[in-house]
Design an enzyme around this catalytic site. Structure first.
Site, PDB file in Angstrom:
ATOM      1  N   GLU A  68       0.845  -1.194   0.000  1.00 45.58           N
ATOM      2  CA  GLU A  68       0.000   0.000   0.000  1.00 45.58           C
ATOM      3  C   GLU A  68       0.882   1.246   0.000  1.00 45.58           C
ATOM      4  O   GLU A  68       1.284   1.748   1.051  1.00 45.58           O
ATOM      5  CB  GLU A  68      -0.926  -0.013   1.223  1.00 45.58           C
ATOM      6  CG  GLU A  68      -1.726  -1.297   1.420  1.00 45.58           C
ATOM      7  CD  GLU A  68      -2.627  -1.637   0.242  1.00 45.58           C
ATOM      8  OE1 GLU A  68      -3.293  -0.712  -0.267  1.00 45.58           O
ATOM      9  OE2 GLU A  68      -2.649  -2.810  -0.182  1.00 45.58           O
ATOM     10  N   LYS A  84      -2.284 -14.743  18.243  1.00 49.35           N
ATOM     11  CA  LYS A  84      -2.804 -14.342  16.925  1.00 49.35           C
ATOM     12  C   LYS A  84      -4.319 -14.428  16.839  1.00 49.35           C
ATOM     13  O   LYS A  84      -4.867 -14.827  15.813  1.00 49.35           O
ATOM     14  CB  LYS A  84      -2.156 -15.207  15.834  1.00 49.35           C
ATOM     15  CG  LYS A  84      -0.642 -15.101  15.826  1.00 49.35           C
ATOM     16  CD  LYS A  84       0.034 -16.195  15.027  1.00 49.35           C
ATOM     17  CE  LYS A  84       1.543 -16.054  15.134  1.00 49.35           C
ATOM     18  NZ  LYS A  84       2.267 -17.200  14.579  1.00 49.35           N
ATOM     19  N   ASP A 119       7.164 -12.281  12.935  1.00 50.18           N
ATOM     20  CA  ASP A 119       6.010 -13.079  12.533  1.00 50.18           C
ATOM     21  C   ASP A 119       4.798 -12.147  12.479  1.00 50.18           C
ATOM     22  O   ASP A 119       4.176 -11.833  13.494  1.00 50.18           O
ATOM     23  CB  ASP A 119       5.764 -14.198  13.558  1.00 50.18           C
ATOM     24  CG  ASP A 119       4.658 -15.137  13.107  1.00 50.18           C
ATOM     25  OD1 ASP A 119       3.941 -14.798  12.126  1.00 50.18           O
ATOM     26  OD2 ASP A 119       4.491 -16.208  13.721  1.00 50.18           O
ATOM     27  N   HIS A 175      -4.760   9.688  -1.672  1.00 50.18           N
ATOM     28  CA  HIS A 175      -4.678   8.395  -2.357  1.00 50.18           C
ATOM     29  C   HIS A 175      -4.570   8.581  -3.871  1.00 50.18           C
ATOM     30  O   HIS A 175      -3.763   7.951  -4.532  1.00 50.18           O
ATOM     31  CB  HIS A 175      -5.905   7.529  -2.023  1.00 50.18           C
ATOM     32  CG  HIS A 175      -5.733   6.756  -0.766  1.00 50.18           C
ATOM     33  ND1 HIS A 175      -5.444   5.429  -0.739  1.00 50.18           N
ATOM     34  CD2 HIS A 175      -5.792   7.139   0.524  1.00 50.18           C
ATOM     35  CE1 HIS A 175      -5.349   5.011   0.507  1.00 50.18           C
ATOM     36  NE2 HIS A 175      -5.561   6.025   1.303  1.00 50.18           N
TER      37      HIS A 175
END
Lengths: 345, 345, 345, 345
Positions: free
Chosen positions: D34, D165, D241, D336
């Site tokens: 992004e 997670k 991770d 953007h």
């Protein structure tokens, strides 16, 4: 105007109890506007009477909490203050002893958010649920801390990290109230005869409805059918602050098939109940307490642990009965219709 | 044994209300074991009487729900059945019409989990809270769906995606009960005089305690100090099923300084209340309803919307008062001590 | 400095897929720093190859969302504006059509909090995940609404009720991304041979760890062992915005014994994936997409649904393998040690 | 097939840091698909360079966890075993010392659910994030406990009460990973000049979007705009991770007007990062670590605390910039569009 809201009340049971805290058969009072609750709990009670050991109740933990909020200049100042406060924990315990015969400070948890410091004090409170005792102790602790730490400013006597009467995760994880587990092993025959269902059906429903259904609903530390109903009825009948059913109803129902029989348990980590305090002096409450043997002279905390076990056993009875009904298409509504017709007659 | 649990009850107020649903000044009954609740709510009520427009109440939505659970062979079968069920929505509405004069099916939501299909039916229920009406309608809908879809099997008449009396997110997001907002703009002078605090202090406390503190506690769609207390008192005094304070207490308190004054609001998305149904036939309930003008003959739903507004306004009064007290070190405990001393005298 | 973070990437599989969206055997790329992930997913893939129908994938829903925030004078004004906005929904759809060839407005949800109005727009977005397409459409919608409603003020182009890359309940309940279910029925023999466990053991572990354990941890719409690991590896390898694993990992693992065999499924309600958009033009991504047959010319949305199915099937493989390992004491750590030793050799 | 997923990576900054852990100006690498993330974080970094003290980072806590699951005959047996296990805590610490040079057992939490016992072990792990070190230590602890307690049976090496997670509350409440707070005080002029907004506007947006909006979405211990984006970029660029952004992104943004200036902070209770372990041996990771001064020989844990501070400061920069953009209608989409046009040129 009437000076009292008169909530219909009935005895259910007897319920058979066993376990480390108490043994015996007890009738339990429930106050409710919802008439179907009594026969539903009664059915569960009848099952308990037909299981040799009855409902085994274990009290795993007990504590009452209050969180306070301080403001520091920044996170580093908050952190340093926290480290010093933790280092004088015994002195804080002494402060609490000066506020009540029964309150004892047993632990301290914290959160730092930006420059804000939340301290969550944990107390034992004898036979009282302990709301006021804890607020009083927390006030004394705050005053002491503010005196020792001029770098901290008063934020709030309650910072919502307690957390009182709200749907949160902290109470189940850090503890608040009595943590009680009630278990019942039901022979397959008894299951069929009194509950009109099989162990396997009930286990499957519990997984799909209580565990998966609640999870899909975005539930928080909750997996049960209707703990709140039994808690409300029991809390009102025994003079408890029934607004605590909010956290009290966050609990877990488990069911497993074991050698063909049904293992069924309810885990209630946040029962906030007491045998002394507000509401306990009313005549009908005293009468109810007496009937359950909770006015006897025992070690502080012993009567309220018994109360918590009776409450958990009652929750188990109602939970078991409703789940059983819902395994069968049409049964729930039939029962409601029958009972409400009965009321009109 | 006593046939009733007698919960002490008092009138608080008058509270001044305005807004699209109702206008006027009302006394409100609260039943509770916690004596400090009455003077606390009364203080908020007094503030409302000193604000020109009083508490403005808006009902944003209303619906009652029941979720049912079906089992399919697999997810694909569940999905296909769902598509067909949605396609015959008008026929389902007709089924519901046959079960009650008041229940109307207005919407249908769903979840598919593996091979399980959860349907969440949404109904309007006239002046009733609607638990039984919805269960009855849901039963008829299930029967109809099972008849049309032999590939589905009965799972449960309630799949916990409803979600009744549990701490979940679904009710606030999809709607359950009356969604009411109560707002009050309090001139700075009134704030100082009656609440002994400033708008800025109260705004800061609300952010730190209700928004941040609850979030740290792992709160779920909840940001308030003690909605549960007022809800319990109001529900008991008006014959509501008070176990619904579990979801009812999940709501939001907002506070902002506006031109020096205090904007204060409570948003209650899940008020499950009615003026007819279980509990409403008791004498003291009827008397309370009558006093609040809720026994008059109005369009179906109108009386219960008024009840919901009165409830929300009461919640605002108590919330405002407690937050104000907590902005000042020592005030909360002083008030408790004063009140409890008073009780003993 | 290197222009790229180079994440080790391997193919796993083939995985066998079936169901309404696609059929066949596919190799799937996974990029990760955690080497044990590849053999773990591979083991699940091998199981799928030994099950006749393979992993059946069903896409139940798809939509992308953006919530905007307006400020009104009070709740009543917010509510009236909302009613009017809902009444001109077709006109809003037209506004969106003007912003993109692919974006279509399909639904509108809302929340009113005090005087704040949150609108949650739902779009279909062709083969794109759709973040930017939706922001652009939401901007046009906001401008239109602000023009029609001078009583509303701009609050924010994103009000966090979307909800993008956050642990919330709204996405699972109202939908965001592809809602995919992957199911596999594993014969008991295959289960023992490849997974070194029995269906009953795996079912029990899933209940205790994924359903109960996560609930005790205060989990939110989550009941799985490690969806996040497979999602990260798959998202990175296919050019997805991997920050969306936050909501993507909120999903459900189900396991049941059926006639002695193991029914195993993963339900992933929030897979935010696309075959076009940011990241998709990189050479290795194109290569990976091509290998999975996702660069062919199909109806808009078709390729991204296939991508979502491949992703869900991969999640199933990894989830199945880890759960199987954890049914056996010592197995997990042995595998890690073996793999990491292997890496060093 | 390519052996690596190549994620575009750029340096942002320099960012100015201060506080107890480290001081100085640092460039920070971010890997992302992004492109708008880089200029966004850069804007925040520029602000930090214009604030005298820069971003003050404080590490409040650090620990890594693994929960294991045992099965007992009933709750009472589970409770008794738990009491005994807690009584031999020092012996358990010795067991852990035998498994690794760096792992130290520092605390033990528990949950009992019916007959299930969940133990949550907390360790310090030197400079490693510590997943494997903890699993290894937990395995040794389980074996030891099973040997001493034949009444317990192996349930699982991971019981999801860890919680790894997943979107849960336990990690924020009991701790998991580095608990870091980053704070910045921004003069009003700098706020207007670089962020094109005022302190008051940003404060208001933070309350409405991050605190209220997330709460309405059913958020869990989360109140921020897009922590996940910066975390993903930073984790990928430093060999972490990145699936741990699931819990890492659960954090709090605070903003207050102080004497006309803007106090802005991010609280990140669950940063799971390390300077050694999987992924850290890759060339570009080493290069990045070196550039940030994290390959120097320091006390164990010191480098990883610095890494955590750099991460938190980066999160602050990106969060500040996006919020500022969203206070202004149209700004986000313009940025953007500008950036993506730029990419094509």
């Amino acid at each position: 105007m009437s000076e009292f809201a008169q909530i219909p009340m009935k005895l259910v049971g007897p319920v058979r109890l066993s376990g480390p805290v108490m043994e015996g058969e007890y009738e339990v009072p429930l106050a409710t506007y919802e008439a179907p609750l009594w026969p539903s709990v009664n059915r569960g009670a009848r099952v308990s009477m037909n299981c040799e050991e009855g409902i085994q109740c274990t009290v795993v933990d007990e504590r009452m909490t209050r969180s306070v909020l301080f403001e520091a200049a920044d996170a580093s100042a908050a952190f340093q203050a926290l480290e010093k406060i933790k280092a004088v924990f015994p002195a804080l315990q002494t402060v609490v002893e000066g506020t009540s015969r029964f309150a004892k400070l047993i632990n301290l948890n914290s959160q730092i958010a930006g420059n804000l410091l939340f301290l969550r004090f944990e107390f034992t409170t004898g036979d009282a649920a302990g709301h006021n005792m804890c607020t009083q102790a927390a006030e004394a602790l705050m005053n002491q801390i503010l005196e020792l730490h001029p770098e901290l400013k008063y934020g709030s006597i309650s910072g919502n990290y307690c957390s009182d009467k709200k749907a949160t995760a902290v109470n189940g994880i850090l503890g608040r109230g009595k943590y009680v587990i009630a278990e019942l092993t039901i022979p397959e025959k008894i299951c069929r005869r009194y509950l009109k269902t099989t162990p396997a059906q009930l286990v499957q429903l519990n997984i799909r409805k209580n565990l998966i259904g609640t999870m899909l609903a975005g539930g928080l530390r909750s997996a049960n059918a209707h703990f709140a109903n039994m808690l409300l009825g029991f809390y009102l009948a025994t003079g408890q602050d029934a607004a605590n059913i909010v956290e009290g109803s966050q609990g877990l129902t488990m069911a497993e098939v074991r050698d063909g029989d049904l293992y069924f348990s309810v885990t209630l980590p946040n029962l906030i109940v007491g045998t002394v305090g507000n509401g306990k002096g009313l005549d009908f409450v005293l009468e109810n307490m007496k009937r359950m043997g909770l006015t006897e002279d025992r070690e502080p905390g012993e009567n309220s642990r018994r109360l918590a076990c009776l409450c958990a056993a009652t929750v188990l009875c109602g939970e078991l009965s409703l789940l059983a009904a819902q395994t069968n298409s049409g049964e729930l509504m039939d029962a409601h219709r029958r009972i409400e017709r009965g009321q009109k007659d």
